[in-house]
Design a protein around this motif. Sequence first.
Motif, mmCIF file in Angstrom:
data_model
loop_
_atom_site.group_PDB
_atom_site.id
_atom_site.type_symbol
_atom_site.label_atom_id
_atom_site.label_comp_id
_atom_site.label_asym_id
_atom_site.label_seq_id
_atom_site.Cartn_x
_atom_site.Cartn_y
_atom_site.Cartn_z
ATOM 1 N N PHE A 23 0.840 -1.194 0.000
ATOM 2 C CA PHE A 23 0.000 0.000 0.000
ATOM 3 C C PHE A 23 0.873 1.241 0.000
ATOM 4 O O PHE A 23 1.936 1.266 0.632
ATOM 5 C CB PHE A 23 -0.914 0.010 1.233
ATOM 6 N N ASP A 24 0.429 2.267 -0.708
ATOM 7 C CA ASP A 24 1.202 3.505 -0.785
ATOM 8 C C ASP A 24 1.478 4.057 0.610
ATOM 9 O O ASP A 24 0.565 4.141 1.449
ATOM 10 C CB ASP A 24 0.440 4.563 -1.601
ATOM 11 N N ASP A 25 2.731 4.443 0.838
ATOM 12 C CA ASP A 25 3.144 5.143 2.058
ATOM 13 C C ASP A 25 2.946 4.323 3.325
ATOM 14 O O ASP A 25 2.866 4.882 4.428
ATOM 15 C CB ASP A 25 2.401 6.481 2.205
ATOM 16 N N LEU A 26 2.836 2.994 3.217
ATOM 17 C CA LEU A 26 2.689 2.139 4.394
ATOM 18 C C LEU A 26 3.736 1.040 4.371
ATOM 19 O O LEU A 26 3.927 0.378 3.338
ATOM 20 C CB LEU A 26 1.312 1.483 4.444
ATOM 21 N N SER A 27 4.389 0.835 5.493
ATOM 22 C CA SER A 27 5.296 -0.299 5.639
ATOM 23 C C SER A 27 4.507 -1.437 6.291
ATOM 24 O O SER A 27 4.747 -1.832 7.434
ATOM 25 C CB SER A 27 6.505 0.080 6.495
ATOM 26 N N HIS A 28 3.539 -1.939 5.566
ATOM 27 C CA HIS A 28 2.681 -3.018 6.067
ATOM 28 C C HIS A 28 2.184 -3.806 4.868
ATOM 29 O O HIS A 28 1.849 -3.238 3.825
ATOM 30 C CB HIS A 28 1.491 -2.447 6.848
ATOM 31 N N VAL A 29 2.137 -5.107 5.029
ATOM 32 C CA VAL A 29 1.762 -6.011 3.946
ATOM 33 C C VAL A 29 0.573 -6.851 4.394
ATOM 34 O O VAL A 29 0.475 -7.249 5.558
ATOM 35 C CB VAL A 29 2.949 -6.930 3.572
ATOM 36 N N VAL A 30 -0.342 -7.108 3.471
ATOM 37 C CA VAL A 30 -1.406 -8.084 3.696
ATOM 38 C C VAL A 30 -1.091 -9.299 2.831
ATOM 39 O O VAL A 30 -1.011 -9.196 1.606
ATOM 40 C CB VAL A 30 -2.791 -7.517 3.344
#
Length: 411
Positions: A23-30
């Motif tokens: 996701f843009d601008d997020l250091s997180h993955v689904v």
Amino acid sequence: MNDLNEGAHDKCAPEPCPVRLEFDDLSHVVELTDSDGVADALATVLPAWGIRQGGPARQLEVPTTIIQGDGDRYSFRSWWSQKPMTRLGLAGATCGAVADLVQAYLDARPGVFGLHCGAVRVGGQLIAFTGTYRAGKTTLVTRLGLEPGCELFCDDVLPIVPQGAVALGIQPRLRLPLPGAVSGVFKDYVNDNLTIFDHRYGYVDLPSQAQFGTTAPLSALILLSRQQGERARFHKLETSEAAAHLIRQNIADPGEVEDHYDQVAALAQGMTCLTLVYSDIEEAVALVCDAFGEGAAPRITDLGPPLDLLARLEESEPADLDCVFGQSEGVVERIIGADTFLWQMDGRNFFSLNPVGGAIWALLEDPASGADIASALHDVFPDAPIEMIRSDLSTLLGQMRARGLVECHDG
């Protein structure tokens, strides 16, 4: 978003290949396995979050939400939890991923205030609606968002920065079926405009929803108190009580305590603060629109005295410490600052615990009697009288049981 998953299973046959969404601008993955529907659902309810398929897992650990599909049911494991939630429908699994992504959004912005509330701009004035357990905020703000001149900012979390409150552009999610007390017109609209839904939850498309990144100054805080049979009316909300609710409902890392309290005090003092008592949602919508629909200042002709809702919030039957207690299913634990927040998917409620309360929650991972927990606490705090420990523990377990966070087992 079928293109995100195209060819994934072919490349990894016979074992399913996880799809990693970034996701843009997020250091997180689904991370999705056998969950193509969740990818499409996230693209629907988060239309402007810059969702894309990521590459292979990196060597450096990235916060990851894991969803595994099994037919029309899903297991969901939050980055903030060790235990998965199982047998979720499509909307339930989507809701879990959205909650993790919102938390990641807040974590990526130190100093942001994350108010657990619904928010609607009415006649140019942005109003945050929060309240006690099961106050009906999501249904109310979704219904209010259908009124002319109203714009839904959020139904769950409102980030607040120095420039104002920020809309995240997430579709509102309602629990299904809708309460019998809502109007037929509203039910028909929801049924005709559900986008992602299952047997328990449904996301709704609202044409008036504020787009991702829209900002506005927060003009008012309304504390909801749903009381059976009561006419809709406003009561004065003291600034000190408004500040207490803001502190309770912040799900972002508060940072330095003094800075946090200064931020809360400035928010409370700069807003119109009210309590809205109501039973009928249509009456409540009409009252809010009449008060805030025109002019820079709300027009309230019948303002009642302050109500002590904080005391009511704490009221519950003390727990019997001879019972064996355990953590309920459907509760995700998050550590924010020094506190533990328990997120309950069923009602999307947050319950905050101080470090001692967080330790009690950890002890409940394996069912234990209240008496055994009290003894364990007395070993840690030998100077505290055991009767005081038992009394405080009984009160806390009673509150948690009343909110469905813990269950009493037979033994």
